[in-house]
Scaffold this active site. Structure first.
Site, PDB file in Angstrom:
ATOM      1  N   ARG A   1       0.787  -1.237   0.000  1.00 24.03           N
ATOM      2  CA  ARG A   1       0.000   0.000   0.000  1.00 24.03           C
ATOM      3  C   ARG A   1       0.820   1.288   0.000  1.00 24.03           C
ATOM      4  O   ARG A   1       0.250   2.383   0.015  1.00 24.03           O
ATOM      5  CB  ARG A   1      -0.995   0.053   1.176  1.00 24.03           C
ATOM      6  CG  ARG A   1      -2.021  -1.059   1.156  1.00 24.03           C
ATOM      7  CD  ARG A   1      -3.272  -0.728   1.929  1.00 24.03           C
ATOM      8  NE  ARG A   1      -3.047  -0.513   3.346  1.00 24.03           N
ATOM      9  CZ  ARG A   1      -4.028  -0.292   4.219  1.00 24.03           C
ATOM     10  NH1 ARG A   1      -5.282  -0.256   3.810  1.00 24.03           N
ATOM     11  NH2 ARG A   1      -3.772  -0.117   5.491  1.00 24.03           N
ATOM     12  N   ASP A   2       2.157   1.213  -0.078  1.00 23.40           N
ATOM     13  CA  ASP A   2       2.931   2.453  -0.132  1.00 23.40           C
ATOM     14  C   ASP A   2       4.233   2.258  -0.907  1.00 23.40           C
ATOM     15  O   ASP A   2       5.292   2.732  -0.497  1.00 23.40           O
ATOM     16  CB  ASP A   2       3.219   2.967   1.284  1.00 23.40           C
ATOM     17  CG  ASP A   2       3.601   4.453   1.303  1.00 23.40           C
ATOM     18  OD1 ASP A   2       3.213   5.180   0.361  1.00 23.40           O
ATOM     19  OD2 ASP A   2       4.279   4.880   2.251  1.00 23.40           O
ATOM     20  N   ILE A   3       4.150   1.573  -2.042  1.00 26.48           N
ATOM     21  CA  ILE A   3       5.329   1.402  -2.886  1.00 26.48           C
ATOM     22  C   ILE A   3       5.605   2.706  -3.627  1.00 26.48           C
ATOM     23  O   ILE A   3       4.705   3.304  -4.214  1.00 26.48           O
ATOM     24  CB  ILE A   3       5.127   0.237  -3.876  1.00 26.48           C
ATOM     25  CG1 ILE A   3       5.022  -1.095  -3.118  1.00 26.48           C
ATOM     26  CG2 ILE A   3       6.266   0.186  -4.898  1.00 26.48           C
ATOM     27  CD1 ILE A   3       4.605  -2.269  -3.967  1.00 26.48           C
TER      28      ILE A   3
ATOM     29  N   THR B   1       0.696   7.197  -0.500  1.00 24.08           N
ATOM     30  CA  THR B   1       1.291   8.450  -0.934  1.00 24.08           C
ATOM     31  C   THR B   1       0.623   8.847  -2.243  1.00 24.08           C
ATOM     32  O   THR B   1       0.710   8.104  -3.228  1.00 24.08           O
ATOM     33  CB  THR B   1       2.807   8.282  -1.125  1.00 24.08           C
ATOM     34  OG1 THR B   1       3.385   7.828   0.111  1.00 24.08           O
ATOM     35  CG2 THR B   1       3.455   9.595  -1.524  1.00 24.08           C
TER      36      THR B   1
END
Length: 252
Positions: A114-116, A156
């Site tokens: 969920r935040d690559i 992000t």
């Protein structure tokens, strides 16, 4: 001890041969910390950072949780990008394959990152061909309840998939989207959808994503182009899986 950087929730230091992430936020949710530990404990891959342990440190008279990781020499992809370094056409296939292998390992462990993004992709020994996924602080176990209230935006924003902008749950396809956006950015030096220094509303961002990404350079290998175009498909199911995209990459 060497300071490595700070994030929204804490600071990271190099201590010996480890990277120690100290949570400095007073109201940091215990469930989020447990989620990161659980997510990393399930994964065993050279393409995902290894968690060595969790402990508490006393700082400023308060007990602070600290996570101990392997220290990866070589910096991260965002640092490389900031210094003008782009992934070369000779290295892009190996870089993309490595990131997809890391995602595959996380997904096989029933976890979604969920935040690559470039800041969460380390380069082992500074080599593009040896990427390592970092920071599962926003990870979600697929077989566990969520602490996220939907609709909501987790991650992000520049790397969020269309469905995330709509406030829907991030699934495996959202991680694949973030891989596609990150790799395209590291090839060209520009975000494939958004203009630098521009601010977008959610509706404006959604419109940008629906228009499709900036074209890749002609010299980009055909198999890499094909995979990156799939990963940044506007419709979730058109992005395939980590395994199907890995199968599309040439062996050489």
């Amino acid at each position: 001890m060497q300071f490595l950087g700070n994030g929204a929730f804490g600071d990271t230091w190099k201590v010996g041969n480890e990277a120690v992430k100290v949570i400095c936020v007073d109201d940091y949710p215990k469930t989020r910390l447990e989620r990161e530990v659980e997510g990393l404990s399930r994964v065993n891959s050279p393409y995902v950072v290894a968690l060595h342990g969790v402990e508490e440190l006393k700082l400023g008279g308060q007990q602070r949780p600290a996570l101990r990781f392997e220290y990866i020499e070589g910096g991260d992809a965002e640092q490389r990008l900031a210094s003008g370094g782009l992934v070369s056409m000779g290295s892009v296939r190996g870089f993309l394959r490595g990131v997809l292998l890391g995602v595959q390992a996380i997904h096989k462990a029933a976890t979604i990152h969920r935040d690559i993004k470039p800041a969460n992709i380390a380069l082992r020994d500074g080599r593009w061909e040896r990427p390592v996924l970092l920071d599962l602080g926003l990870a979600k176990q697929m077989d566990a309840s969520t602490i996220t209230v939907y609709p909501g935006h987790i991650g992000t924003m520049p790397y969020m998939a269309p469905e995330q902008l709509e406030g829907r749950r991030a699934r495996k396809a959202a991680d694949l989207w973030a891989v596609g956006v990150s790799v395209r950015q590291l090839i060209s030096g520009r975000h494939p959808f958004y203009s630098e220094h521009e601010t977008y509303t959610i509706d404006e961002a959604f419109t940008k994503l629906s228009a499709g990404p900036e074209a890749l350079p002609n010299e980009c290998p055909d198999d890499v182009k094909q995979v990156l175009d799939r990963l940044t498909a506007f419709v979730e199911h058109e992005r395939g899986s980590s395994a199907s995209n890995l199968a599309r990459l040439a062996s050489q």
